[in-house]
Motif scaffolding. Structure first.
Motif, PDB file in Angstrom:
ATOM      1  N   ILE A 120      27.280  30.373  27.124  1.00 54.14           N
ATOM      2  CA  ILE A 120      26.296  31.162  27.788  1.00 54.14           C
ATOM      3  C   ILE A 120      25.823  30.944  29.046  1.00 54.14           C
ATOM      4  O   ILE A 120      24.745  31.572  29.822  1.00 54.14           O
ATOM      5  CB  ILE A 120      25.014  31.279  26.784  1.00 54.14           C
ATOM      6  CG1 ILE A 120      24.382  29.852  26.934  1.00 54.14           C
ATOM      7  CG2 ILE A 120      25.543  31.576  25.180  1.00 54.14           C
ATOM      8  CD1 ILE A 120      23.095  29.970  26.025  1.00 54.14           C
ATOM      9  N   THR A 121      26.515  29.770  29.568  1.00 58.41           N
ATOM     10  CA  THR A 121      25.869  29.364  30.981  1.00 58.41           C
ATOM     11  C   THR A 121      26.965  29.897  31.902  1.00 58.41           C
ATOM     12  O   THR A 121      27.110  29.493  33.085  1.00 58.41           O
ATOM     13  CB  THR A 121      25.847  27.696  31.267  1.00 58.41           C
ATOM     14  OG1 THR A 121      27.238  27.180  31.165  1.00 58.41           O
ATOM     15  CG2 THR A 121      24.948  27.128  30.016  1.00 58.41           C
ATOM     16  N   ASN A 122      27.957  30.605  31.589  1.00 60.95           N
ATOM     17  CA  ASN A 122      29.248  31.076  32.474  1.00 60.95           C
ATOM     18  C   ASN A 122      29.156  32.174  33.240  1.00 60.95           C
ATOM     19  O   ASN A 122      29.887  32.746  33.713  1.00 60.95           O
ATOM     20  CB  ASN A 122      30.425  31.272  31.441  1.00 60.95           C
ATOM     21  CG  ASN A 122      30.969  29.985  30.819  1.00 60.95           C
ATOM     22  OD1 ASN A 122      30.818  28.821  31.480  1.00 60.95           O
ATOM     23  ND2 ASN A 122      32.042  29.982  30.088  1.00 60.95           N
ATOM     24  N   LYS A 123      27.752  32.727  33.552  1.00 58.48           N
ATOM     25  CA  LYS A 123      27.752  33.807  34.380  1.00 58.48           C
ATOM     26  C   LYS A 123      28.199  33.552  36.020  1.00 58.48           C
ATOM     27  O   LYS A 123      28.591  34.474  36.617  1.00 58.48           O
ATOM     28  CB  LYS A 123      26.181  34.222  34.540  1.00 58.48           C
ATOM     29  CG  LYS A 123      25.724  35.081  33.281  1.00 58.48           C
ATOM     30  CD  LYS A 123      24.387  35.568  33.223  1.00 58.48           C
ATOM     31  CE  LYS A 123      24.051  36.543  32.201  1.00 58.48           C
ATOM     32  NZ  LYS A 123      22.832  37.141  32.296  1.00 58.48           N
ATOM     33  N   LYS A 124      28.385  32.432  36.154  1.00 58.66           N
ATOM     34  CA  LYS A 124      28.808  31.868  37.472  1.00 58.66           C
ATOM     35  C   LYS A 124      29.617  30.779  37.332  1.00 58.66           C
ATOM     36  O   LYS A 124      29.782  30.147  36.464  1.00 58.66           O
ATOM     37  CB  LYS A 124      27.868  31.563  38.622  1.00 58.66           C
ATOM     38  CG  LYS A 124      26.784  32.831  39.001  1.00 58.66           C
ATOM     39  CD  LYS A 124      25.803  32.092  40.126  1.00 58.66           C
ATOM     40  CE  LYS A 124      24.874  33.256  40.617  1.00 58.66           C
ATOM     41  NZ  LYS A 124      23.871  32.946  41.659  1.00 58.66           N
ATOM     42  N   LYS A 125      30.872  30.613  38.049  1.00 60.41           N
ATOM     43  CA  LYS A 125      31.572  29.681  37.943  1.00 60.41           C
ATOM     44  C   LYS A 125      31.025  28.385  38.330  1.00 60.41           C
ATOM     45  O   LYS A 125      30.322  28.259  39.609  1.00 60.41           O
ATOM     46  CB  LYS A 125      32.873  29.926  39.011  1.00 60.41           C
ATOM     47  CG  LYS A 125      33.826  30.876  38.484  1.00 60.41           C
ATOM     48  CD  LYS A 125      34.382  30.821  37.381  1.00 60.41           C
ATOM     49  CE  LYS A 125      35.493  31.807  36.756  1.00 60.41           C
ATOM     50  NZ  LYS A 125      36.043  31.746  35.702  1.00 60.41           N
ATOM     51  N   HIS A 126      31.036  27.420  37.505  1.00 58.14           N
ATOM     52  CA  HIS A 126      30.563  25.911  37.888  1.00 58.14           C
ATOM     53  C   HIS A 126      31.248  24.932  37.012  1.00 58.14           C
ATOM     54  O   HIS A 126      31.832  25.081  35.979  1.00 58.14           O
ATOM     55  CB  HIS A 126      29.051  26.111  37.537  1.00 58.14           C
ATOM     56  CG  HIS A 126      28.657  26.343  36.332  1.00 58.14           C
ATOM     57  ND1 HIS A 126      28.505  27.687  35.759  1.00 58.14           N
ATOM     58  CD2 HIS A 126      28.447  25.576  35.174  1.00 58.14           C
ATOM     59  CE1 HIS A 126      28.285  27.565  34.498  1.00 58.14           C
ATOM     60  NE2 HIS A 126      28.261  26.231  34.120  1.00 58.14           N
ATOM     61  N   SER A 127      31.052  23.714  37.428  1.00 55.56           N
ATOM     62  CA  SER A 127      31.558  22.730  36.783  1.00 55.56           C
ATOM     63  C   SER A 127      30.295  21.966  35.962  1.00 55.56           C
ATOM     64  O   SER A 127      29.443  21.527  36.860  1.00 55.56           O
ATOM     65  CB  SER A 127      32.427  21.751  37.564  1.00 55.56           C
ATOM     66  OG  SER A 127      33.749  22.478  37.875  1.00 55.56           O
TER      67      SER A 127
END
Length: 203
Positions: A120-127
């Motif tokens: 659910i935190t995947n709306k933007k690409k991030h690590s």
């Protein structure tokens, strides 16, 4: 209702602390999982928060080895909830309606739940560097958990299990998920309202 937004930037170093409440296998209606994400500059502030709390209570470090939501008084809980508003962090909550069913607390089931929380935190690409409370001492169980966790995740994660007694981030996550549990299983939203401005997504 908090704005549905995601500020995590792949150029920043972010750490996510995850905790859950209550036990997956008990008879509570809802199982709550919380992710508290912040950049590396905030961790020292979290440590100072608990040091100040310990000092306000007139306790030495050896007298309180770990702060936990379930055995803290209302004054301590309110202090933590109020302090959360002042920190540059983001909160994600995953609330599972168990319909009064007991769910086996297996590494595979736990892996599925944490994978859904990260998704659910995947709306933007991030690590993210993901820190969990150490719950599996058996290597095979831990490997089973990680195998399920990483199946289908699109982004890059580094996952580590540590002892919450030595980690202020996990202790903060314990309070956050305790507040979620209080809202859903005890129908008390007083503390939730105090930290709601930091909630990015709650599903």
């Amino acid at each position: 209702k908090p704005e549905k937004r995601l500020q995590l930037n792949i150029m920043d170093y972010w750490t996510a602390f995850i905790d859950e409440c209550p036990s997956l296998s008990d008879e509570n209606i809802f199982f709550c999982v919380a992710l508290v994400a912040h950049n590396k500059n905030i961790y020292k502030q979290i440590e100072k928060l608990f040091k100040k709390l310990r000092r306000n209570l007139g306790k030495k470090k050896g007298q309180i080895t770990e702060f936990k939501f379930h055995n803290s008084d209302s004054k301590t809980r309110t202090y933590i909830a109020h302090s959360i508003q002042k920190l540059n962090l983001e909160i994600f909550g995953l609330i599972i309606d168990k319909n009064k069913r007991k769910i086996a607390d297996t590494p595979e089931n736990y892996g599925l739940i944490i994978r859904e929380l990260l998704a659910i935190t995947n709306k933007k690409k991030h690590s993210l560097s993901v820190i969990l409370d150490k719950r599996y001492t058996n290597r095979n169980q831990y490997e089973s958990f990680k195998e399920v966790l990483f199946t289908g995740l699109k982004n890059s994660y580094v996952v580590e299990s540590v002892d919450s007694q030595t980690n202020s981030g996990l202790q903060l996550a314990d309070f956050v998920v305790g507040i979620f549990n209080q809202k859903y299983n005890q129908l008390n939203t007083d503390l939730w309202k105090q930290m709601s401005s930091k909630i990015v997504k709650e599903v």
